[in-house]
Design a protein around this motif. Structure first.
Motif, PDB file in Angstrom:
ATOM      1  N   ASN A   1      -3.893   9.101   6.247  1.00 24.67           N
ATOM      2  CA  ASN A   1      -3.524   8.204   5.473  1.00 24.67           C
ATOM      3  C   ASN A   1      -4.837   8.134   4.825  1.00 24.67           C
ATOM      4  O   ASN A   1      -5.428   7.448   5.666  1.00 24.67           O
ATOM      5  CB  ASN A   1      -3.114   6.626   6.143  1.00 24.67           C
ATOM      6  CG  ASN A   1      -1.435   7.129   6.431  1.00 24.67           C
ATOM      7  OD1 ASN A   1      -0.930   8.672   5.730  1.00 24.67           O
ATOM      8  ND2 ASN A   1      -1.105   7.197   7.589  1.00 24.67           N
TER       9      ASN A   1
ATOM     10  N   ASN B   1       0.669  -1.427  -0.176  1.00 27.00           N
ATOM     11  CA  ASN B   1      -0.231   0.227  -0.254  1.00 27.00           C
ATOM     12  C   ASN B   1       1.264   0.807   0.031  1.00 27.00           C
ATOM     13  O   ASN B   1       0.892   2.035   1.323  1.00 27.00           O
ATOM     14  CB  ASN B   1      -0.612   0.171   0.978  1.00 27.00           C
ATOM     15  CG  ASN B   1      -2.393   0.956   1.106  1.00 27.00           C
ATOM     16  OD1 ASN B   1      -2.867   0.736  -0.374  1.00 27.00           O
ATOM     17  ND2 ASN B   1      -2.768   1.176   2.514  1.00 27.00           N
TER      18      ASN B   1
ATOM     19  N   THR C   1      -1.731   5.812  -6.747  1.00 29.75           N
ATOM     20  CA  THR C   1      -1.666   5.235  -6.131  1.00 29.75           C
ATOM     21  C   THR C   1      -2.015   6.666  -4.585  1.00 29.75           C
ATOM     22  O   THR C   1      -2.069   7.642  -5.554  1.00 29.75           O
ATOM     23  CB  THR C   1       0.247   5.533  -6.020  1.00 29.75           C
ATOM     24  OG1 THR C   1       0.745   4.292  -6.047  1.00 29.75           O
ATOM     25  CG2 THR C   1       0.999   5.395  -4.161  1.00 29.75           C
ATOM     26  N   ARG C   2      -2.302   6.558  -3.603  1.00 28.15           N
ATOM     27  CA  ARG C   2      -3.120   7.159  -2.672  1.00 28.15           C
ATOM     28  C   ARG C   2      -2.309   8.034  -2.089  1.00 28.15           C
ATOM     29  O   ARG C   2      -0.560   8.235  -2.696  1.00 28.15           O
ATOM     30  CB  ARG C   2      -3.278   6.390  -1.136  1.00 28.15           C
ATOM     31  CG  ARG C   2      -2.115   5.150  -0.877  1.00 28.15           C
ATOM     32  CD  ARG C   2      -2.560   4.748   0.391  1.00 28.15           C
ATOM     33  NE  ARG C   2      -1.114   4.488   0.788  1.00 28.15           N
ATOM     34  CZ  ARG C   2      -1.380   4.154   2.509  1.00 28.15           C
ATOM     35  NH1 ARG C   2      -2.247   4.422   3.555  1.00 28.15           N
ATOM     36  NH2 ARG C   2       0.247   3.574   2.650  1.00 28.15           N
TER      37      ARG C   2
ATOM     38  N   GLY D   1       6.287   4.986   1.253  1.00 33.81           N
ATOM     39  CA  GLY D   1       5.092   3.886   1.614  1.00 33.81           C
ATOM     40  C   GLY D   1       5.964   2.840   2.441  1.00 33.81           C
ATOM     41  O   GLY D   1       7.276   3.429   2.203  1.00 33.81           O
TER      42      GLY D   1
ATOM     43  N   PRO E   1      -3.852  -2.480   1.544  1.00 35.28           N
ATOM     44  CA  PRO E   1      -4.897  -2.165   0.793  1.00 35.28           C
ATOM     45  C   PRO E   1      -6.372  -3.206   1.104  1.00 35.28           C
ATOM     46  O   PRO E   1      -6.518  -4.511   1.471  1.00 35.28           O
ATOM     47  CB  PRO E   1      -4.868  -2.045  -0.480  1.00 35.28           C
ATOM     48  CG  PRO E   1      -3.396  -3.061  -0.689  1.00 35.28           C
ATOM     49  CD  PRO E   1      -2.806  -3.524   1.109  1.00 35.28           C
TER      50      PRO E   1
ATOM     51  N   ALA F   1       2.683   4.859  -0.863  1.00 39.23           N
ATOM     52  CA  ALA F   1       1.729   6.277  -0.894  1.00 39.23           C
ATOM     53  C   ALA F   1       2.546   7.494  -1.257  1.00 39.23           C
ATOM     54  O   ALA F   1       3.982   7.210  -1.200  1.00 39.23           O
ATOM     55  CB  ALA F   1       1.582   6.504   0.573  1.00 39.23           C
TER      56      ALA F   1
ATOM     57  N   GLY G   1      -6.448   3.331   0.348  1.00 38.56           N
ATOM     58  CA  GLY G   1      -5.204   2.766  -0.536  1.00 38.56           C
ATOM     59  C   GLY G   1      -6.206   1.772  -2.458  1.00 38.56           C
ATOM     60  O   GLY G   1      -7.410   2.028  -1.810  1.00 38.56           O
TER      61      GLY G   1
END
Length: 327
Positions: free
Chosen positions: A121, A24, A103-104, A53, A156, A26, A124
């Motif tokens: 946060n 996941n 991607t988050r 991440g 995720p 970021a 995801g």
């Protein structure tokens, strides 16, 4: 993105190829907003965006240390460029599986005046069965010529909580050395599994939550660590924020306390510690030296933005200031 700073005159071990897994990842948007207040209009002083991440951060630190490292996981195809730029700049092998979407983004609000960092946060991208199958094939291929695996970060949506637990059993069954740094249900499932990772690196709150009991005293943490060791772990490293970390093996326990430094951001401090412990394992360091090195990595990270190690001379200064006590 902050330019990476390579430690100078460090010779890494000749063997040991590392894979970091980030399920996941970021894009970390770090905003400096000194004295910011909730429920108010605030003025920020600076902003930067870094590929992040937990596993990506670990790969970045290990590459700075001069170790060969491969980064894999699930990465949104629509905004992969910052990650690709990081990997190219640091010589990290890119083995990520691209998935549809972005991607988050994780927002980090840094207040230098209070030495505080606030994280926001997102969950995801949802992992599809096809993406997970492609990742499994990628991991099988990497296991053919890599020795150490670092499984780091949250899972995720659409990935079962026992994902890491199953992967640990598979990798350790293949003779690989495995480190795990996660939290919540994923950590709980991994700690309740029949096969544990070689290295487990929770903080005290994450460990309490995963074990379902409050570990408020040092003796509680030690008891919990020894229970995990008796079930197959080799090293339990419990991070304790500004109090440092408690490192426990079958025959030895040490408490490492960091020197006082000006904190720029705490983002990535735990990932830096994992990196230091992995590098220490590859360097065959004693537990005392491993604690000193891992703590110096963490201290070096919190003095700057982004997952980058400072020059070797600076790391050595921090390491000299780490207080390591045998318990």
């Amino acid at each position: 993105m902050t330019n990476p700073t390579q430690p100078s005159s460090h010779t890494p071990p000749a063997t040991g190829r590392v894979v970091t897994l980030t399920m996941n990842p970021a894009l970390d948007m770090t905003v400096q907003a000194d004295g910011w207040r909730q429920n108010a209009v605030n003025t920020a002083q600076a902003m930067q965006t870094d590929a992040g991440g937990k596993g990506v951060n670990v790969a970045s630190f290990l590459a700075d240390w001069g170790l060969p490292v491969t980064a894999t996981g699930l990465l949104g195809a629509d905004n992969a460029q910052p990650f690709e730029a990081l990997f190219a700049a640091k010589g990290i092998q890119d083995a990520f599986v691209r998935v549809a979407g972005q991607t988050r983004v994780g927002v980090k609000i840094v207040d230098h005046s209070k030495q505080e960092t606030t994280d926001l946060n997102l969950r995801g991208l949802r992992a599809t069965p096809e993406a997970l199958a492609a990742l499994e094939a990628k991991l099988d291929a990497l296991a053919q010529d890599h020795d150490l695996f670092v499984l780091a970060g949250s899972l995720p949506p659409n990935v079962p909580p026992d994902f890491y637990a199953a992967l640990v059993a598979k990798l350790r069954g293949a003779g690989k050395w495995v480190a795990l740094d996660t939290s919540g249900e994923a950590l709980k499932a991994a700690l309740n599994a029949s096969t544990l990772p070689n290295l487990i690196k929770p903080n005290n709150h994450e460990l309490s939550e995963a074990l379902g009991r409050e570990l408020s005293r040092p003796s509680d943490l030690l008891e919990a660590a020894h229970t995990l060791l008796s079930r197959g772990a080799e090293l339990v490293a419990i991070s304790q924020g500004e109090d440092g970390a408690l490192l426990v093996t079958h025959g030895e326990t040490v408490q490492a306390r960091p020197p006082r430094v000006q904190v720029v951001s705490t983002v990535g401090a735990g990932d830096a510690m994992v990196s230091g412990l992995v590098a220490a394992h590859l360097g065959d360091l004693s537990l005392t030296d491993a604690a000193r090195q891992a703590t110096s990595f963490s201290v070096g990270n919190i003095t700057r933005l982004g997952a980058h190690l400072p020059p070797l001379s600076e790391l050595e200064t921090y390491a000299a200031g780490v207080e390591v006590k045998r318990l």
